[in-house]
Design a protein around this motif. Sequence first.
Motif, PDB file in Angstrom:
ATOM      1  N   ALA A 176      30.626 -10.352  30.745  1.00 21.08           N
ATOM      2  CA  ALA A 176      30.195  -9.539  31.692  1.00 21.08           C
ATOM      3  C   ALA A 176      28.725  -8.955  31.698  1.00 21.08           C
ATOM      4  O   ALA A 176      28.341  -8.960  30.441  1.00 21.08           O
ATOM      5  N   ALA A 177      28.237  -8.782  32.802  1.00 26.63           N
ATOM      6  CA  ALA A 177      26.685  -8.588  32.919  1.00 26.63           C
ATOM      7  C   ALA A 177      26.315  -7.143  33.447  1.00 26.63           C
ATOM      8  O   ALA A 177      26.878  -6.948  34.668  1.00 26.63           O
ATOM      9  N   GLU A 178      25.561  -6.439  33.188  1.00 28.50           N
ATOM     10  CA  GLU A 178      25.152  -5.272  33.541  1.00 28.50           C
ATOM     11  C   GLU A 178      23.631  -5.142  33.601  1.00 28.50           C
ATOM     12  O   GLU A 178      22.908  -5.541  32.580  1.00 28.50           O
ATOM     13  N   PHE A 179      23.365  -4.921  34.943  1.00 27.33           N
ATOM     14  CA  PHE A 179      21.735  -4.745  35.042  1.00 27.33           C
ATOM     15  C   PHE A 179      21.161  -3.635  34.499  1.00 27.33           C
ATOM     16  O   PHE A 179      21.688  -2.316  34.660  1.00 27.33           O
ATOM     17  N   GLY A 180      20.076  -3.543  33.791  1.00 26.26           N
ATOM     18  CA  GLY A 180      19.517  -2.444  32.948  1.00 26.26           C
ATOM     19  C   GLY A 180      19.060  -2.675  31.756  1.00 26.26           C
ATOM     20  O   GLY A 180      19.381  -3.852  31.152  1.00 26.26           O
ATOM     21  N   SER A 181      18.709  -1.745  30.745  1.00 26.33           N
ATOM     22  CA  SER A 181      18.478  -1.810  29.531  1.00 26.33           C
ATOM     23  C   SER A 181      19.265  -0.988  28.641  1.00 26.33           C
ATOM     24  O   SER A 181      18.936  -1.168  27.519  1.00 26.33           O
ATOM     25  N   VAL A 182      20.352  -0.194  29.093  1.00 29.30           N
ATOM     26  CA  VAL A 182      21.051   0.311  28.167  1.00 29.30           C
ATOM     27  C   VAL A 182      22.311  -0.564  28.074  1.00 29.30           C
ATOM     28  O   VAL A 182      23.044  -0.826  28.838  1.00 29.30           O
ATOM     29  N   SER A 183      22.689  -0.603  26.650  1.00 27.83           N
ATOM     30  CA  SER A 183      23.917  -1.440  26.289  1.00 27.83           C
ATOM     31  C   SER A 183      25.144  -0.546  26.208  1.00 27.83           C
ATOM     32  O   SER A 183      25.207   0.425  25.434  1.00 27.83           O
ATOM     33  N   HIS A 184      26.227  -0.721  27.266  1.00 24.38           N
ATOM     34  CA  HIS A 184      27.040  -0.068  27.230  1.00 24.38           C
ATOM     35  C   HIS A 184      28.535  -0.652  26.627  1.00 24.38           C
ATOM     36  O   HIS A 184      28.485  -1.765  26.893  1.00 24.38           O
ATOM     37  N   ILE A 185      29.446   0.359  26.404  1.00 23.20           N
ATOM     38  CA  ILE A 185      30.722  -0.370  25.920  1.00 23.20           C
ATOM     39  C   ILE A 185      31.899  -0.142  26.982  1.00 23.20           C
ATOM     40  O   ILE A 185      32.886  -0.568  26.602  1.00 23.20           O
TER      41      ILE A 185
END
Length: 124
Positions: free
Chosen positions: A97-106
């Motif tokens: 999965a890909a998430e735009f941005g700089s924070v790594s979420h779980i």
Amino acid sequence: QVQLVESGGGLVQAGGSLRLSCAASGLTFSRYVMGWFRQAPGKEREFVAVINRYGDSTAYADSVKGRFTISRDNAKNTANLQMNSLKPEDTAKYFCAAEFGSVSHIYAYTYDYWGQGTQVTVSS
């Protein structure tokens, strides 16, 4: 059109290894945090690993820590998951999965794009 395509799944004996790959297209890959999740039959999708945009920060679920390694190659638009010492309880469909941005979420709900998944089956 964004596409994430996983590959590398299969059937392996307990103690074995697999390397999953996720090929991304249609997005500026280096601007996205990349995560791996998995879902076993009858269970909710769960976090496995995440890597930040630059590839220098990672996080893992406790259940895979020390056995799995997430990596990425921004030049090739790929993210990988090296899985060692596999256990039967690792059997699941694995999704990148890909998430735009700089924070790594779980959390799965924060991710913008998903692949179709690749099946990993570990026999005892």
